[in-house]
Design a protein around this motif. Structure first.
Motif, PDB file in Angstrom:
ATOM      1  N   VAL A   1       7.372  -4.770  12.466  1.00  0.00           N
ATOM      2  CA  VAL A   1       7.936  -3.588  11.992  1.00  0.00           C
ATOM      3  C   VAL A   1       7.542  -2.695  12.885  1.00  0.00           C
ATOM      4  N   THR A   2       7.925  -1.162  13.488  1.00  0.00           N
ATOM      5  CA  THR A   2       7.488  -0.405  14.024  1.00  0.00           C
ATOM      6  C   THR A   2       6.941   0.756  13.481  1.00  0.00           C
ATOM      7  N   VAL A   3       5.293   0.930  13.406  1.00  0.00           N
ATOM      8  CA  VAL A   3       5.014   2.210  13.426  1.00  0.00           C
ATOM      9  C   VAL A   3       5.376   3.153  14.115  1.00  0.00           C
ATOM     10  N   ASP A   4       5.300   4.752  13.741  1.00  0.00           N
ATOM     11  CA  ASP A   4       5.102   5.194  14.454  1.00  0.00           C
ATOM     12  C   ASP A   4       4.033   6.266  14.201  1.00  0.00           C
ATOM     13  N   LYS A   5       2.778   6.084  15.402  1.00  0.00           N
ATOM     14  CA  LYS A   5       1.757   5.853  15.363  1.00  0.00           C
ATOM     15  C   LYS A   5       1.464   7.833  15.437  1.00  0.00           C
ATOM     16  N   GLU A   6       1.975   8.692  15.960  1.00  0.00           N
ATOM     17  CA  GLU A   6       2.253   9.730  16.433  1.00  0.00           C
ATOM     18  C   GLU A   6       2.498  10.247  14.824  1.00  0.00           C
ATOM     19  N   LYS A   7       3.796   9.929  14.509  1.00  0.00           N
ATOM     20  CA  LYS A   7       4.384  10.855  13.345  1.00  0.00           C
ATOM     21  C   LYS A   7       3.062  10.425  12.140  1.00  0.00           C
ATOM     22  N   LEU A   8       2.483   9.278  12.592  1.00  0.00           N
ATOM     23  CA  LEU A   8       1.427   8.956  10.705  1.00  0.00           C
ATOM     24  C   LEU A   8       0.050   9.809  10.818  1.00  0.00           C
ATOM     25  N   PHE A   9      -0.064   9.826  12.361  1.00  0.00           N
ATOM     26  CA  PHE A   9      -1.600  10.792  12.752  1.00  0.00           C
ATOM     27  C   PHE A   9      -1.381  11.960  12.085  1.00  0.00           C
ATOM     28  N   ASP A  10      -0.192  12.705  12.557  1.00  0.00           N
ATOM     29  CA  ASP A  10      -0.112  13.785  12.082  1.00  0.00           C
ATOM     30  C   ASP A  10      -0.448  14.150  10.747  1.00  0.00           C
ATOM     31  N   LEU A  11       0.726  13.319   9.815  1.00  0.00           N
ATOM     32  CA  LEU A  11       0.812  12.898   8.766  1.00  0.00           C
ATOM     33  C   LEU A  11      -1.107  13.195   7.859  1.00  0.00           C
ATOM     34  N   TYR A  12      -1.432  11.997   8.272  1.00  0.00           N
ATOM     35  CA  TYR A  12      -2.694  12.212   8.073  1.00  0.00           C
ATOM     36  C   TYR A  12      -3.610  13.722   8.471  1.00  0.00           C
ATOM     37  N   GLN A  13      -3.599  14.317   9.075  1.00  0.00           N
ATOM     38  CA  GLN A  13      -4.584  15.167  10.045  1.00  0.00           C
ATOM     39  C   GLN A  13      -3.680  16.424   8.796  1.00  0.00           C
ATOM     40  N   THR A  14      -2.415  16.836   8.852  1.00  0.00           N
ATOM     41  CA  THR A  14      -2.189  17.689   7.892  1.00  0.00           C
ATOM     42  C   THR A  14      -2.167  17.548   6.394  1.00  0.00           C
ATOM     43  N   GLN A  15      -2.742  16.591   6.248  1.00  0.00           N
ATOM     44  CA  GLN A  15      -3.733  15.893   5.197  1.00  0.00           C
ATOM     45  C   GLN A  15      -2.056  15.740   3.664  1.00  0.00           C
TER      46      GLN A  15
ATOM     47  N   TYR B   1      -0.192  13.990   2.563  1.00  0.00           N
ATOM     48  CA  TYR B   1      -0.903  11.373   2.067  1.00  0.00           C
ATOM     49  C   TYR B   1       0.917  11.751   1.589  1.00  0.00           C
ATOM     50  N   ALA B   2       1.204  12.729   0.774  1.00  0.00           N
ATOM     51  CA  ALA B   2       2.463  11.550   0.184  1.00  0.00           C
ATOM     52  C   ALA B   2       3.554  11.483   0.748  1.00  0.00           C
ATOM     53  N   ASP B   3       3.824  11.928   2.038  1.00  0.00           N
ATOM     54  CA  ASP B   3       5.073  11.858   2.496  1.00  0.00           C
ATOM     55  C   ASP B   3       4.169  10.608   3.605  1.00  0.00           C
ATOM     56  N   ALA B   4       3.391  10.716   4.056  1.00  0.00           N
ATOM     57  CA  ALA B   4       2.519   9.834   4.624  1.00  0.00           C
ATOM     58  C   ALA B   4       3.047   7.947   4.094  1.00  0.00           C
ATOM     59  N   GLY B   5       3.369   8.225   2.563  1.00  0.00           N
ATOM     60  CA  GLY B   5       2.971   7.307   1.969  1.00  0.00           C
ATOM     61  C   GLY B   5       4.670   6.770   2.301  1.00  0.00           C
ATOM     62  N   GLN B   6       5.433   7.691   1.509  1.00  0.00           N
ATOM     63  CA  GLN B   6       6.617   7.558   1.919  1.00  0.00           C
ATOM     64  C   GLN B   6       7.286   7.307   2.515  1.00  0.00           C
ATOM     65  N   TYR B   7       6.913   7.607   4.264  1.00  0.00           N
ATOM     66  CA  TYR B   7       7.192   7.007   5.810  1.00  0.00           C
ATOM     67  C   TYR B   7       6.941   5.483   5.395  1.00  0.00           C
ATOM     68  N   LEU B   8       5.341   5.053   4.873  1.00  0.00           N
ATOM     69  CA  LEU B   8       5.064   3.595   5.278  1.00  0.00           C
ATOM     70  C   LEU B   8       5.616   2.851   3.952  1.00  0.00           C
TER      71      LEU B   8
ATOM     72  N   GLN C   1      -3.065   0.233   2.631  1.00  0.00           N
ATOM     73  CA  GLN C   1      -3.005   2.012   3.134  1.00  0.00           C
ATOM     74  C   GLN C   1      -2.271   2.518   2.756  1.00  0.00           C
ATOM     75  N   MET C   2      -0.815   2.293   1.788  1.00  0.00           N
ATOM     76  CA  MET C   2       0.010   2.755   1.153  1.00  0.00           C
ATOM     77  C   MET C   2      -0.609   2.712  -0.463  1.00  0.00           C
ATOM     78  N   GLY C   3      -1.356   2.201  -0.356  1.00  0.00           N
ATOM     79  CA  GLY C   3      -2.293   2.870  -1.669  1.00  0.00           C
ATOM     80  C   GLY C   3      -3.032   3.750  -1.574  1.00  0.00           C
ATOM     81  N   TYR C   4      -3.875   4.325  -0.820  1.00  0.00           N
ATOM     82  CA  TYR C   4      -5.064   5.340  -0.290  1.00  0.00           C
ATOM     83  C   TYR C   4      -4.159   6.160  -0.056  1.00  0.00           C
ATOM     84  N   CYS C   5      -2.730   6.107   0.066  1.00  0.00           N
ATOM     85  CA  CYS C   5      -1.875   6.909   1.020  1.00  0.00           C
ATOM     86  C   CYS C   5      -1.800   7.856  -0.773  1.00  0.00           C
ATOM     87  N   PHE C   6      -1.242   6.867  -1.276  1.00  0.00           N
ATOM     88  CA  PHE C   6      -0.883   7.978  -2.520  1.00  0.00           C
ATOM     89  C   PHE C   6      -1.959   8.004  -3.619  1.00  0.00           C
TER      90      PHE C   6
END
Length: 382
Positions: free
Chosen positions: A22-36, A38-45, A61-66
């Motif tokens: 599968v393909t993960v948009d690393k830049e999008k995910l990095f931005d979600l982490y940077q802005t904390q 985490y709920a959006d990051a978990g939903q995205y994953l 990774q998903m467990g950590y985000c949630f």
């Protein structure tokens, strides 16, 4: 450091991406982490990997985000799946233990932390966490886990404090002092440990140490506990005026209690200041008596009265009056003499005392009217 951690997480995701095709948009995910976010990051994953992902790294990774987002239900779901795949993973077990602790599922948390002990019997953190799952200081397992944690790391302040507290409850003051002494020497700026050491040192009659350490602490602020401990040390070293000055400081802070007032009275007596000794002895007595004591005797008298034990009811009501002459007690005695004991003169006496005691004109409106009517009737009968 935070950026390095995020980069590490993204590197893990690259490996996951490869294994899951599968393909993960690393830049999008990095931005979600940077802005904390985490709920959006978990939903995205979840949208990327789906609900049936079987890769441990993705599940972690998903467990950590949630978990970071505070969604313990979703976090536990993904960590539980990871646990079935890697039951001996310490990070997964710690996460599941933490989640269940947050949710109040103490027994499940103990089970997960217990698995860690089986894998790593020298893990300080797990013993500390296990000890915290036993809230009662009298619980033998709490003591056991604190002892294990303290043995591994005797300089850690929280564990030393909790362990010393249990020793103090058991009056094992030498052990409590030793534990606090080691930890406080390792962290000389830990004021909490220094403060907790004072009452233990007092118990061991290390009065000069209490005075020296306590006076330094008082320079940082008049902590009521420190003031009390130093004052007691001054009293036991016969420096009575210094003890009095500190005990009076507690009064200004409205932090006095029966014990501090008692020591103040003893200090004045030692200085042969008998008028002040008498004043503080009376204050000690007043402090020792609960303001609710008259209410308790009123209740006791009412119970006796309802059980037709009128003599005991009379005694209970009058005992309450010794602590405070409340309108309620006068009223109960008046009713008792009027309706139960049929003693008109005593009933009249207590009705009049009730009316003179200034009952609440609003709350006791009906009782006041009844008392006035009965006074008039009893006076006519005479």
């Amino acid at each position: 450091m935070k950026k390095l951690f995020l980069v590490f997480l993204l590197c893990c995701l690259v490996k996951v991406t490869y294994s899951q095709d599968v393909t993960v948009d690393k830049e999008k995910l990095f931005d979600l982490y940077q802005t904390q976010r985490y709920a959006d990051a978990g939903q995205y994953l979840k949208t990327v990997y789906g609900e049936n992902v079987s890769d441990v790294k993705a599940l972690n990774q998903m467990g950590y985000c949630f978990l970071m987002a505070g969604n313990n239900v979703e976090a536990e779901k993904f960590y539980s799946k990871a646990y079935t795949l890697q039951p001996l993973s310490l990070p997964i077990l710690f996460s599941l233990g933490s989640i269940n602790t947050r949710r109040g599922n103490t027994e499940k948390a103990r089970l997960y932390y217990g698995e860690i002990v089986k894998i790593d019997s020298n893990n300080f953190n797990v013993y500390k966490l296990l000890a915290n799952l036993y809230p009662l200081p009298t619980d033998s397992l709490k003591l056991l886990y604190l002892l294990k944690a303290n043995k591994i790391n005797p300089t850690e302040g929280d564990v030393a404090s909790d362990l010393a507290g249990i020793y103090s409850l058991k009056q094992a003051y030498e052990k409590a002092y030793e534990v606090l002494d080691i930890a406080s020497k390792a962290d000389s700026d830990n004021l909490i440990l220094q403060k907790e050491k004072l009452p233990v040192a007092n118990q061991l009659k290390k009065y000069n140490e209490v005075i020296a350490a306590g006076e330094k602490l008082l320079k940082d602020g008049a902590d009521a506990g420190v003031v009390k401990d130093v004052a007691k040390a001054y009293y036991y070293t016969k420096k009575y005026q210094k003890a009095i000055d500190l005990f009076k400081m507690l009064e200004k802070m409205v932090m006095q209690n029966e014990a501090t007032l008692y020591y103040t009275a003893l200090s004045y007596r030692a200085l042969k200041n008998y008028p002040q000794a008498a004043i503080y002895t009376k204050k000690t007595i007043d402090e020792a008596i609960s303001p609710n004591t008259p209410n308790y005797y009123s209740l006791l008298g009412l119970v006796y009265e309802e059980n037709k034990q009128f003599s005991l009811a009379n005694t209970a009501y009058k005992k309450g009056l010794q602590f405070d002459a409340t309108p309620g007690l006068y009223y109960r005695l008046a009713i008792l003499y009027d309706t139960r004991l049929k003693q008109s003169s005593n009933a009249l006496k207590y009705y009049n005392l009730y009316l003179k005691s200034k009952p609440n004109a609003t709350d006791d409106k009906e009782e006041i009217k009844f008392a006035k009517d009965r006074v008039a009737q009893l006076n006519l009968a005479d």
